[in-house]
Design an enzyme around this catalytic site. Structure first.
Site, PDB file in Angstrom:
ATOM      1  N   GLU A  49       0.680  -1.229   0.118  1.00 11.02           N
ATOM      2  CA  GLU A  49       0.014  -0.117   0.150  1.00 11.02           C
ATOM      3  C   GLU A  49       0.926   1.081   0.117  1.00 11.02           C
ATOM      4  O   GLU A  49       0.886   1.844   1.056  1.00 11.02           O
ATOM      5  CB  GLU A  49      -0.840   0.101   1.027  1.00 11.02           C
ATOM      6  CG  GLU A  49      -1.890  -0.861   1.198  1.00 11.02           C
ATOM      7  CD  GLU A  49      -2.580  -1.935   2.294  1.00 11.02           C
ATOM      8  OE1 GLU A  49      -3.200  -0.021   2.827  1.00 11.02           O
ATOM      9  OE2 GLU A  49      -3.119  -2.945   2.575  1.00 11.02           O
ATOM     10  N   HIS A  53     -16.600 -11.223   6.742  1.00 17.77           N
ATOM     11  CA  HIS A  53     -15.872 -10.918   7.308  1.00 17.77           C
ATOM     12  C   HIS A  53     -14.499 -11.309   7.953  1.00 17.77           C
ATOM     13  O   HIS A  53     -15.130 -10.787   9.793  1.00 17.77           O
ATOM     14  CB  HIS A  53     -15.754  -9.420   7.653  1.00 17.77           C
ATOM     15  CG  HIS A  53     -14.720  -8.479   6.819  1.00 17.77           C
ATOM     16  ND1 HIS A  53     -14.228  -7.409   8.348  1.00 17.77           N
ATOM     17  CD2 HIS A  53     -13.534  -8.103   6.551  1.00 17.77           C
ATOM     18  CE1 HIS A  53     -12.719  -6.635   7.884  1.00 17.77           C
ATOM     19  NE2 HIS A  53     -12.121  -7.249   6.992  1.00 17.77           N
ATOM     20  N   HIS A  54     -13.437 -11.923   7.961  1.00 18.45           N
ATOM     21  CA  HIS A  54     -12.553 -12.274   8.800  1.00 18.45           C
ATOM     22  C   HIS A  54     -11.584 -10.925   8.882  1.00 18.45           C
ATOM     23  O   HIS A  54     -10.101 -11.615   8.306  1.00 18.45           O
ATOM     24  CB  HIS A  54     -11.733 -13.216   8.661  1.00 18.45           C
ATOM     25  CG  HIS A  54     -12.772 -14.494   8.304  1.00 18.45           C
ATOM     26  ND1 HIS A  54     -12.618 -15.887   7.838  1.00 18.45           N
ATOM     27  CD2 HIS A  54     -13.992 -14.124   9.008  1.00 18.45           C
ATOM     28  CE1 HIS A  54     -13.345 -16.468   8.443  1.00 18.45           C
ATOM     29  NE2 HIS A  54     -14.651 -15.902   9.142  1.00 18.45           N
ATOM     30  N   GLU A  55     -11.575 -10.154   9.834  1.00 18.00           N
ATOM     31  CA  GLU A  55     -10.052  -8.887  10.289  1.00 18.00           C
ATOM     32  C   GLU A  55      -8.980  -9.912  10.788  1.00 18.00           C
ATOM     33  O   GLU A  55     -10.066 -10.856  12.563  1.00 18.00           O
ATOM     34  CB  GLU A  55     -10.688  -8.119  10.606  1.00 18.00           C
ATOM     35  CG  GLU A  55      -9.546  -7.126  10.960  1.00 18.00           C
ATOM     36  CD  GLU A  55      -7.625  -7.066   9.986  1.00 18.00           C
ATOM     37  OE1 GLU A  55      -8.612  -6.257   8.885  1.00 18.00           O
ATOM     38  OE2 GLU A  55      -7.036  -7.385  10.477  1.00 18.00           O
ATOM     39  N   HIS A 106      -7.202  -9.235   2.156  1.00 18.81           N
ATOM     40  CA  HIS A 106      -6.832  -7.957   2.601  1.00 18.81           C
ATOM     41  C   HIS A 106      -5.439  -8.191   2.888  1.00 18.81           C
ATOM     42  O   HIS A 106      -4.920  -9.069   3.965  1.00 18.81           O
ATOM     43  CB  HIS A 106      -7.624  -6.308   2.644  1.00 18.81           C
ATOM     44  CG  HIS A 106      -8.585  -6.314   2.023  1.00 18.81           C
ATOM     45  ND1 HIS A 106      -9.309  -5.351   1.502  1.00 18.81           N
ATOM     46  CD2 HIS A 106      -9.184  -6.693   1.020  1.00 18.81           C
ATOM     47  CE1 HIS A 106      -9.866  -4.468   0.456  1.00 18.81           C
ATOM     48  NE2 HIS A 106      -9.948  -5.888   0.259  1.00 18.81           N
ATOM     49  N   GLU A 107      -4.294  -7.177   2.527  1.00 19.25           N
ATOM     50  CA  GLU A 107      -2.850  -6.662   3.395  1.00 19.25           C
ATOM     51  C   GLU A 107      -3.257  -8.483   2.931  1.00 19.25           C
ATOM     52  O   GLU A 107      -1.908  -8.858   3.718  1.00 19.25           O
ATOM     53  CB  GLU A 107      -2.629  -6.619   4.599  1.00 19.25           C
ATOM     54  CG  GLU A 107      -2.757  -5.340   5.294  1.00 19.25           C
ATOM     55  CD  GLU A 107      -4.762  -5.163   5.428  1.00 19.25           C
ATOM     56  OE1 GLU A 107      -5.297  -6.297   5.187  1.00 19.25           O
ATOM     57  OE2 GLU A 107      -5.153  -4.267   4.866  1.00 19.25           O
ATOM     58  N   GLU A 150      -6.933  -7.267  -2.729  1.00 17.94           N
ATOM     59  CA  GLU A 150      -6.483  -6.411  -1.988  1.00 17.94           C
ATOM     60  C   GLU A 150      -4.556  -6.126  -2.394  1.00 17.94           C
ATOM     61  O   GLU A 150      -4.187  -6.148  -3.073  1.00 17.94           O
ATOM     62  CB  GLU A 150      -6.367  -5.361  -0.860  1.00 17.94           C
ATOM     63  CG  GLU A 150      -6.144  -3.946  -0.985  1.00 17.94           C
ATOM     64  CD  GLU A 150      -6.302  -3.593   0.742  1.00 17.94           C
ATOM     65  OE1 GLU A 150      -6.776  -2.081   0.811  1.00 17.94           O
ATOM     66  OE2 GLU A 150      -5.383  -4.643   1.446  1.00 17.94           O
ATOM     67  N   GLU A 176      -9.584   3.076  -0.435  1.00 17.49           N
ATOM     68  CA  GLU A 176     -10.232   3.217   1.420  1.00 17.49           C
ATOM     69  C   GLU A 176      -9.106   4.606   1.416  1.00 17.49           C
ATOM     70  O   GLU A 176      -8.460   5.930   2.285  1.00 17.49           O
ATOM     71  CB  GLU A 176      -9.370   2.482   1.796  1.00 17.49           C
ATOM     72  CG  GLU A 176      -8.492   1.966   1.750  1.00 17.49           C
ATOM     73  CD  GLU A 176      -7.835   0.674   2.790  1.00 17.49           C
ATOM     74  OE1 GLU A 176      -8.821  -0.686   2.775  1.00 17.49           O
ATOM     75  OE2 GLU A 176      -6.453   0.702   3.254  1.00 17.49           O
TER      76      GLU A 176
HETATM   77  C1  NOJ Z   1      -8.150  -2.215   5.325  1.00 15.28           C
HETATM   78  C2  NOJ Z   1      -8.604  -3.166   4.357  1.00 15.28           C
HETATM   79  O1  NOJ Z   1      -8.163  -2.541   3.462  1.00 15.28           O
HETATM   80  C3  NOJ Z   1     -10.039  -2.382   4.364  1.00 15.28           C
HETATM   81  O2  NOJ Z   1     -11.151  -2.284   3.862  1.00 15.28           O
HETATM   82  C4  NOJ Z   1     -11.008  -2.926   5.811  1.00 15.28           C
HETATM   83  O3  NOJ Z   1     -11.678  -2.498   6.380  1.00 15.28           O
HETATM   84  C5  NOJ Z   1     -10.127  -3.034   7.368  1.00 15.28           C
HETATM   85  N1  NOJ Z   1      -8.881  -2.920   6.861  1.00 15.28           N
HETATM   86  C6  NOJ Z   1     -10.392  -3.092   8.353  1.00 15.28           C
HETATM   87  O4  NOJ Z   1     -10.042  -4.872   8.384  1.00 15.28           O
HETATM   88 CA    CA Z   2      -5.713  -2.031   3.519  1.00 15.45          CA
END
Ligand code: NOJ
Ligand code: CA
Length: 719
Positions: free
Chosen positions: A187, A425-427, A495-496, A514, A520
């Site tokens: 990023e 969603h899995h953060e 993502h990441e 991503e 964002e």
């Molecule tokens: C970064 C991600 O790119 C974004 O899309 C997401 O909403 C946030 N992290 C939270 O997980």
């Molecule tokens: Ca991101």
């Protein structure tokens, strides 16, 4: 200076013919050998050689008789063996012609059929007694080179790679579209500069939430160069399996050298059980930059599909409660403390949790009304209050416990009743062991609920400490996640992530990722901070060439001063937001804005919603039409299984006027073309929503002239 570079000055086909005519797969007893490999159409010739004073391995590449990659050395360093660089003895040289053909359940084309010639040099390194091959493969539109280590004599059972020394020497000082070779994050901004002007280490910044680790003057891949003779080369890798990601260190004498991402938990960057194939180092070759958009080399070199049935995944557009968080309207956490305003020092008060049952239903209605296939709900599970807390983030998330205001079963029931898919969603807060031990349970919950897509996230520095997002440990985690998710009929959009390197051929549930600055980065609304006007035109020729990208387009309210303070803008025109759906390939594409932002003051939908409602995300064929490296791209695509086409264009930091031939349409048919293009007064900052919509009849004999404003673009439907 390599012999081929000397030749370059007076390079004629005749000289080359004499030099190389005798060398196809020839070996002498003096430890010299050259394997000559030719692409099926004859345009590319690769010479894989062992020789020179110190018996080194090297390759060089020619296109239509012109040198495009100068003599470049190959080598690798193992902890036990030391540097495998020179003094090699030849064991065997060979080559053969082959063909690869496969269908894609989704993507830019329906199927691929490509011929190639592959060859190898098997060598022994007398000092260490290491035995290995260098393998090269030549297609019409690019090449791959990799190393193979068979089982060794003695007790050596695994490689401990300290670094790889694969070089790419280039003739002249090319223009390069590049981003920094960051071990942790993709990023970063990207640049378009001469090779001699690349300065990547200025992006090193260990203070960021995901620290930016750029220890060398190295660039990420994909990166694309335009040589002085106009030919475009893209450098990347394919089949990145059980090995660290590669960056390309910038060499002063014009070219690059592989530099693997580190692990600080051990000495070796890669530990690999023998026998072992390294990833392919790939060079895609095209005359026109835009032709890179349907170059299938990366997939051609990837292992075939391991998933027989992917019918449970449907390509689709999807909305989300996501942009609410980035505008500061909603929060991820239940208490309302965790939102982007924290970074701006603004407090909008509590009780704005976006992932609540009622809000989810409002979005489901919006999706159902507008033919949007899915809805992503972030912030639905407990843990977000403390997800960035260094003391707590290792164990903060579980992936099955909802907040009290979110009834997941009711939301899924309502969504399915309305024909909408929920996107999970899995953060993970980058706490990988915590996620791995819960993945079975998390995916099983999804399967039981009939949820087939998850967006995952890895914000923060990797836990365990000492690992990077792009090192071997994480390469394995991301790949294992695709495999495990498939067992539960789950498709993954990380993502990441690690950059795509052809996983989607092997695991068609690797649907998107991503791995670049998406929308964002536009949400701060500050002119010097948002994605700059050239941004997407750079991504098209860098990150997007790796594979599907979750760019999250579809922002209609581009003036965000109500949320982000006066003069806050997203920084693109509406035309670019629409064009991105066609130019950026991904089988899931976000319709990212808030439902109310798609409506006019009188409550009716914006006329451009007809484009979104009809948007396709899966294609039979792709027709690159026009473009310039880092400047703009226009592409047409045929909708999978339908007699409909989309044309999309996006521009960079300058206005672009282009005239396109519609000769990709079937001859003799008349179609209606509806275009959504930048209006004459459109400007990405001062007037972003000026859009012209017009329709006319067209045939394959027609041309289309379009003006795209800077950071602008257009989308068109032909049906
Ligand atoms: C970064 C991600 O790119 C974004 O899309 C997401 O909403 C946030 N992290 C939270 O997980
Ligand atoms: Ca991101």
């Amino acid at each position: 200076m390599g012999i081929t570079r000397l030749l370059q000055a007076s390079c004629t086909l005749a000289i080359l013919a004499i030099l190389f005519s005798l060398t196809a797969c020839e070996s002498g007893d003096d430890n010299t050998a050259t394997v000559e490999l030719t692409s099926p159409d004859g345009s590319l010739k690769l010479y894989l050689s062992l020789g020179g004073l110190s018996s080194r391995l090297s390759y060089s590449l020619f296109k239509d008789g012109e040198l495009i990659v100068d003599t470049s050395y190959l080598g690798i360093t193992d902890d036990d063996w030391g540097g495998l660089e020179d003094g090699f003895e030849l064991i065997d040289a060979s080559s053969y012609k082959g063909n690869v053909s496969y269908d894609l359940p989704w993507g830019e084309v329906a199927s691929v059929d490509a011929g190639y010639e592959e060859g190898k040099l098997l060598v022994r390194h007398p000092y260490s007694e290491a035995k290995f091959s260098v393998i090269a493969c030549v297609f019409d539109d690019g090449i791959g080179i990799r190393y193979h280590f068979p089982e060794q004599e003695g007790d050596k059972t695994r490689l401990e790679v300290l670094d790889e020394d694969t070089r790419i020497f280039l003739p002249g000082n090319p223009l390069v579209n590049w981003g920094p070779g960051d071990w942790n994050s993709y990023e970063n901004p990207t640049e378009l500069s001469l090779h001699s002007e690349i300065d990547a280490t200025k992006y090193d910044n260990r203070e960021e939430l995901i620290s930016r680790v750029v220890p060398h003057n190295a660039i990420m891949t994909p990166a694309t160069v335009r040589l002085e003779n106009g030919v475009h080369l893209t450098f990347h890798e394919a089949a990145l399996i059980d090995y660290p990601g590669m960056t390309l260190e910038v060499l002063d004498n014009l070219g690059f050298k592989s530099k693997l991402v580190d692990s600080h938990r051990r000495k070796a960057k890669a530990i690999c059980d023998l026998p072992f194939y390294t990833p392919w180092r790939t060079i895609q070759v095209e005359d026109r930059a835009v032709d890179l958009l349907d170059n299938m080399l990366i997939l051609n070199l990837s292992p075939p599909s391991e998933i027989e049935d992917i019918s449970w995944f449907e390509p689709m557009t999807y909305a989300g409660v996501w942009w609410e968080m980035f505008l500061g309207v909603g929060t991820w956490d239940y208490e309302g403390g965790q939102n982007v305003d924290n970074f701006l020092g603004v407090d909008r008060g509590a009780n704005r949790h976006a992932a609540n049952t009622e809000n989810a239903k409002r979005y489901i209605d919006f999706c159902a009304e507008n033919n949007i296939g899915g809805l992503l709900i972030e912030g639905w599970n407990t843990g977000w209050e403390d997800w960035l807390d260094p003391e707590q983030r290792a164990e903060v998330f579980d992936f099955v416990t909802s907040y009290p205001d979110y009834d997941i079963e009711e939301v899924v029931r309502y969504a399915h009743e309305k024909g909408v898919q929920i996107v999970m969603h899995h953060e993970t807060s980058a706490s990988v062991p915590q996620y791995e031990k819960q993945q079975d349970e998390a995916f099983a919950l999804m399967q039981n609920l009939g949820i087939h897509v998850v967006k995952s996230g890895y914000v923060g520095n990797i836990i365990p400490e000492g690992e990077y997002h792009h090192g071997q440990y994480m390469v394995n985690h991301y790949r294992n996640s695709f495999q495990k998710a498939a067992e539960y009929q789950v498709a993954v959009n990380p993502h990441e992530p690690i950059k795509p390197t052809g996983e989607r051929r092997t695991f068609p549930n690797a649907i998107s990722a991503e791995g670049a600055r998406g929308m964002e980065y536009a949400s701060s609304g500050r002119r010097d901070d948002v994605n700059q006007p050239q941004h997407l035109a750079h991504l098209v020729y860098t990150r997007c060439l790796a594979g599907p990208f979750d760019y999250t387009p579809g922002i209609f309210q581009l003036d965000i001063s109500d949320f982000r303070g006066s003069d806050a803008r997203v920084g693109t025109t509406l035309g670019l937001q629409l064009g991105a759906y066609v130019v950026v390939m991904a089988p899931i594409q976000m319709v990212a804005d808030l439902p109310e932002h798609y409506k006019l003051e009188d409550g009716s939908y914006h006329p451009a919603m007809s484009y979104i409602r009809n948007m396709a995300t899966n294609w039979d064929d792709t027709y690159p039409l026009a473009g310039e490296l880092g400047k703009y791209a226009v592409v047409a695509r045929k909708v999978r299984g339908e007699d409909r086409f989309f044309v999309g264009g996006i521009s960079g930091d300058e206005d672009q006027e282009t005239t396109l031939s519609l000769d990709f349409l079937p001859e003799g048919e008349t179609y209606t073309l509806t275009i959504y293009r930048d209006g004459p007064d459109a400007h990405y900052w001062d007037n972003p929503t000026d859009l012209v919509i017009e329709s006319r009849e067209v045939t394959s004999a027609d041309e289309l002239s379009v003006l795209m404003k800077a950071s602008g673009g257009f989308g068109a439907i032909i049906e």
